[in-house]
Design a protein around this motif. Structure first.
Motif, PDB file in Angstrom:
ATOM      1  N   GLN A 251       0.848  -1.181   0.000  1.00 18.02           N
ATOM      2  CA  GLN A 251       0.000   0.000   0.000  1.00 18.02           C
ATOM      3  C   GLN A 251       0.894   1.245   0.000  1.00 18.02           C
ATOM      4  O   GLN A 251       1.535   1.553   0.996  1.00 18.02           O
ATOM      5  CB  GLN A 251      -0.888  -0.016   1.241  1.00 18.02           C
ATOM      6  N   PRO A 252       0.951   1.973  -1.127  1.00 20.92           N
ATOM      7  CA  PRO A 252       1.805   3.169  -1.197  1.00 20.92           C
ATOM      8  C   PRO A 252       1.270   4.283  -0.288  1.00 20.92           C
ATOM      9  O   PRO A 252       0.061   4.435  -0.139  1.00 20.92           O
ATOM     10  CB  PRO A 252       1.719   3.603  -2.659  1.00 20.92           C
ATOM     11  N   TYR A 253       2.184   5.034   0.327  1.00 20.97           N
ATOM     12  CA  TYR A 253       1.775   6.190   1.130  1.00 20.97           C
ATOM     13  C   TYR A 253       1.220   7.272   0.211  1.00 20.97           C
ATOM     14  O   TYR A 253       0.293   7.975   0.555  1.00 20.97           O
ATOM     15  CB  TYR A 253       2.961   6.740   1.936  1.00 20.97           C
ATOM     16  N   ASP A 254       1.828   7.388  -0.971  1.00 19.39           N
ATOM     17  CA  ASP A 254       1.410   8.371  -1.972  1.00 19.39           C
ATOM     18  C   ASP A 254       0.764   7.606  -3.126  1.00 19.39           C
ATOM     19  O   ASP A 254       1.430   6.886  -3.855  1.00 19.39           O
ATOM     20  CB  ASP A 254       2.648   9.152  -2.442  1.00 19.39           C
ATOM     21  N   LYS A 255      -0.550   7.765  -3.286  1.00 12.37           N
ATOM     22  CA  LYS A 255      -1.288   7.003  -4.314  1.00 12.37           C
ATOM     23  C   LYS A 255      -0.743   7.248  -5.726  1.00 12.37           C
ATOM     24  O   LYS A 255      -0.830   6.387  -6.586  1.00 12.37           O
ATOM     25  CB  LYS A 255      -2.781   7.353  -4.290  1.00 12.37           C
ATOM     26  N   SER A 256      -0.160   8.439  -5.965  1.00 18.51           N
ATOM     27  CA  SER A 256       0.345   8.737  -7.306  1.00 18.51           C
ATOM     28  C   SER A 256       1.564   7.883  -7.661  1.00 18.51           C
ATOM     29  O   SER A 256       1.939   7.785  -8.826  1.00 18.51           O
ATOM     30  CB  SER A 256       0.692  10.225  -7.427  1.00 18.51           C
ATOM     31  N   SER A 257       2.184   7.252  -6.667  1.00 21.22           N
ATOM     32  CA  SER A 257       3.365   6.415  -6.938  1.00 21.22           C
ATOM     33  C   SER A 257       2.987   4.961  -7.223  1.00 21.22           C
ATOM     34  O   SER A 257       3.867   4.141  -7.485  1.00 21.22           O
ATOM     35  CB  SER A 257       4.330   6.468  -5.747  1.00 21.22           C
ATOM     36  N   LEU A 258       1.705   4.646  -7.220  1.00 21.77           N
ATOM     37  CA  LEU A 258       1.251   3.268  -7.398  1.00 21.77           C
ATOM     38  C   LEU A 258       1.791   2.622  -8.671  1.00 21.77           C
ATOM     39  O   LEU A 258       2.326   1.516  -8.648  1.00 21.77           O
ATOM     40  CB  LEU A 258      -0.289   3.220  -7.393  1.00 21.77           C
ATOM     41  N   ASN A 259       1.685   3.333  -9.798  1.00 26.59           N
ATOM     42  CA  ASN A 259       2.156   2.769 -11.067  1.00 26.59           C
ATOM     43  C   ASN A 259       3.673   2.602 -11.088  1.00 26.59           C
ATOM     44  O   ASN A 259       4.188   1.624 -11.642  1.00 26.59           O
ATOM     45  CB  ASN A 259       1.680   3.627 -12.237  1.00 26.59           C
ATOM     46  N   ALA A 260       4.406   3.553 -10.496  1.00 28.52           N
ATOM     47  CA  ALA A 260       5.868   3.453 -10.444  1.00 28.52           C
ATOM     48  C   ALA A 260       6.286   2.252  -9.597  1.00 28.52           C
ATOM     49  O   ALA A 260       7.228   1.527  -9.949  1.00 28.52           O
ATOM     50  CB  ALA A 260       6.469   4.737  -9.884  1.00 28.52           C
ATOM     51  N   VAL A 261       5.578   2.022  -8.492  1.00 28.40           N
ATOM     52  CA  VAL A 261       5.872   0.880  -7.620  1.00 28.40           C
ATOM     53  C   VAL A 261       5.595  -0.428  -8.364  1.00 28.40           C
ATOM     54  O   VAL A 261       6.414  -1.350  -8.349  1.00 28.40           O
ATOM     55  CB  VAL A 261       5.039   0.962  -6.315  1.00 28.40           C
ATOM     56  N   GLU A 262       4.460  -0.475  -9.048  1.00 23.28           N
ATOM     57  CA  GLU A 262       4.099  -1.679  -9.810  1.00 23.28           C
ATOM     58  C   GLU A 262       5.157  -1.978 -10.880  1.00 23.28           C
ATOM     59  O   GLU A 262       5.598  -3.115 -11.052  1.00 23.28           O
ATOM     60  CB  GLU A 262       2.728  -1.496 -10.463  1.00 23.28           C
ATOM     61  N   LYS A 263       5.594  -0.940 -11.590  1.00 22.88           N
ATOM     62  CA  LYS A 263       6.602  -1.103 -12.641  1.00 22.88           C
ATOM     63  C   LYS A 263       7.927  -1.609 -12.049  1.00 22.88           C
ATOM     64  O   LYS A 263       8.557  -2.504 -12.601  1.00 22.88           O
ATOM     65  CB  LYS A 263       6.803   0.240 -13.352  1.00 22.88           C
ATOM     66  N   ALA A 264       8.332  -1.026 -10.900  1.00 20.55           N
ATOM     67  CA  ALA A 264       9.592  -1.419 -10.278  1.00 20.55           C
ATOM     68  C   ALA A 264       9.564  -2.889  -9.856  1.00 20.55           C
ATOM     69  O   ALA A 264      10.553  -3.613 -10.030  1.00 20.55           O
ATOM     70  CB  ALA A 264       9.881  -0.542  -9.062  1.00 20.55           C
ATOM     71  N   ILE A 265       8.427  -3.340  -9.334  1.00 19.49           N
ATOM     72  CA  ILE A 265       8.315  -4.746  -8.928  1.00 19.49           C
ATOM     73  C   ILE A 265       8.350  -5.651 -10.154  1.00 19.49           C
ATOM     74  O   ILE A 265       9.007  -6.691 -10.154  1.00 19.49           O
ATOM     75  CB  ILE A 265       7.023  -4.972  -8.104  1.00 19.49           C
ATOM     76  N   SER A 266       7.666  -5.240 -11.225  1.00 13.93           N
ATOM     77  CA  SER A 266       7.659  -6.037 -12.459  1.00 13.93           C
ATOM     78  C   SER A 266       9.063  -6.189 -13.036  1.00 13.93           C
ATOM     79  O   SER A 266       9.426  -7.257 -13.530  1.00 13.93           O
ATOM     80  CB  SER A 266       6.768  -5.385 -13.514  1.00 13.93           C
ATOM     81  N   LEU A 267       9.855  -5.113 -12.986  1.00 15.58           N
ATOM     82  CA  LEU A 267      11.198  -5.131 -13.574  1.00 15.58           C
ATOM     83  C   LEU A 267      12.243  -5.761 -12.654  1.00 15.58           C
ATOM     84  O   LEU A 267      13.345  -6.060 -13.109  1.00 15.58           O
ATOM     85  CB  LEU A 267      11.627  -3.705 -13.939  1.00 15.58           C
ATOM     86  N   SER A 268      11.914  -5.943 -11.372  1.00 17.89           N
ATOM     87  CA  SER A 268      12.889  -6.487 -10.424  1.00 17.89           C
ATOM     88  C   SER A 268      13.051  -7.989 -10.632  1.00 17.89           C
ATOM     89  O   SER A 268      12.313  -8.613 -11.387  1.00 17.89           O
ATOM     90  CB  SER A 268      12.430  -6.218  -8.990  1.00 17.89           C
ATOM     91  N   ASP A 269      14.025  -8.571  -9.910  1.00 15.63           N
ATOM     92  CA  ASP A 269      14.272 -10.012 -10.030  1.00 15.63           C
ATOM     93  C   ASP A 269      13.463 -10.827  -9.022  1.00 15.63           C
ATOM     94  O   ASP A 269      13.790 -11.977  -8.745  1.00 15.63           O
ATOM     95  CB  ASP A 269      15.766 -10.306  -9.893  1.00 15.63           C
ATOM     96  N   VAL A 270      12.393 -10.241  -8.483  1.00 18.26           N
ATOM     97  CA  VAL A 270      11.558 -10.934  -7.495  1.00 18.26           C
ATOM     98  C   VAL A 270      10.856 -12.131  -8.132  1.00 18.26           C
ATOM     99  O   VAL A 270      10.649 -13.156  -7.499  1.00 18.26           O
ATOM    100  CB  VAL A 270      10.521  -9.961  -6.874  1.00 18.26           C
ATOM    101  N   GLY A 271      10.495 -11.998  -9.392  1.00 18.56           N
ATOM    102  CA  GLY A 271       9.867 -13.108 -10.098  1.00 18.56           C
ATOM    103  C   GLY A 271       8.383 -13.251  -9.810  1.00 18.56           C
ATOM    104  O   GLY A 271       7.815 -14.319  -9.971  1.00 18.56           O
ATOM    105  N   LEU A 272       7.747 -12.166  -9.359  1.00 17.27           N
ATOM    106  CA  LEU A 272       6.310 -12.185  -9.074  1.00 17.27           C
ATOM    107  C   LEU A 272       5.620 -11.121  -9.908  1.00 17.27           C
ATOM    108  O   LEU A 272       6.181 -10.059 -10.157  1.00 17.27           O
ATOM    109  CB  LEU A 272       6.058 -11.906  -7.586  1.00 17.27           C
ATOM    110  N   THR A 273       4.392 -11.398 -10.312  1.00 23.43           N
ATOM    111  CA  THR A 273       3.645 -10.447 -11.111  1.00 23.43           C
ATOM    112  C   THR A 273       2.702  -9.661 -10.206  1.00 23.43           C
ATOM    113  O   THR A 273       1.833 -10.241  -9.557  1.00 23.43           O
ATOM    114  CB  THR A 273       2.822 -11.185 -12.187  1.00 23.43           C
ATOM    115  N   PRO A 274       2.879  -8.331 -10.157  1.00 25.35           N
ATOM    116  CA  PRO A 274       2.010  -7.516  -9.303  1.00 25.35           C
ATOM    117  C   PRO A 274       0.618  -7.357  -9.915  1.00 25.35           C
ATOM    118  O   PRO A 274       0.467  -7.289 -11.127  1.00 25.35           O
ATOM    119  CB  PRO A 274       2.731  -6.174  -9.230  1.00 25.35           C
ATOM    120  N   SER A 275      -0.406  -7.318  -9.062  1.00 18.47           N
ATOM    121  CA  SER A 275      -1.749  -7.023  -9.545  1.00 18.47           C
ATOM    122  C   SER A 275      -2.228  -5.772  -8.833  1.00 18.47           C
ATOM    123  O   SER A 275      -2.282  -5.723  -7.601  1.00 18.47           O
ATOM    124  CB  SER A 275      -2.677  -8.225  -9.336  1.00 18.47           C
TER     125      SER A 275
END
Length: 182
Positions: free
Chosen positions: A65-89
């Motif tokens: 849960q982002p503190y700043d709602k406007s960063s939601l898409n940036a957070v989602e993109k960062a997780i997608s591009l990371s090596d975590v290997g999980l798909t964010p929804s």
């Protein structure tokens, strides 16, 4: 380098190895999987943990849960591009990461990765020992320490090295058990 300094550095190496282990998935939701993720936030790479609240409502879900709602898409993109290997929804206000059950092949890969991290930790400890032995020998050559004192210091250093290598081995056995437990 004195023995106390060497021991402190070895302790930090064990802690760093443990942090590396925590980034390996075990089939259960764990917020430390996201420790290495950085988000491009207003043009600055920022650690994910400083931008969001991370919780694990159940064993297979991580809720972000982002503190700043406007960063939601940036957070989602960062997780997608990371090596975590999980798909964010993304549902518009929070991001969910579903942790799928691990296959036996994937578990074997993670066990190998854990072994690699453990070996890196052991190498770091051996390097600390080598540097400290060099410093002790220099002191002996400079006449600041007798040969007996030098040998005694090196014996104590070897005991420290063995102790911290054993700690890393214990952590590895524990992590392997976590990974292989279904």
């Amino acid at each position: 380098m004195k023995l106390a300094e060497a021991e402190s550095t070895m302790q930090k190496t064990v802690e760093a190895t443990l942090r590396a282990f925590n980034t390996i998935r075990t089939g259960r939701a764990n917020s430390s999987l996201l420790d290495k993720v950085t988000v491009e936030y207003y043009g600055t790479p920022t650690p994910l943990k400083s931008l969001v609240n991370i919780s694990t409502p159940d064993a297979t879900t991580i809720l972000i849960q982002p503190y700043d709602k406007s960063s939601l898409n940036a957070v989602e993109k960062a997780i997608s591009l990371s090596d975590v290997g999980l798909t964010p929804s993304n549902d518009g206000s929070v991001i969910r990461l579903n942790i799928p059950p691990l296959t036996s092949d994937r578990r074997k890969e993670f066990v190998k990765l854990a072994a690699k991290y453990a070996e890196e930790g052991r190498v770091a400890i051996r390097n600390i020992r080598r540097d400290t032995v060099d410093a002790i020998r220099k002191q002996e050559k400079a006449g600041e320490m007798s040969e007996d004192e030098s040998r005694d210091q090196q014996d104590k250093l070897q005991k420290l090295t063995d102790k911290y290598n054993a700690k890393i081995s214990e952590l590895l056995v524990e992590k392997e058990k976590d990974i292989t437990t279904v």
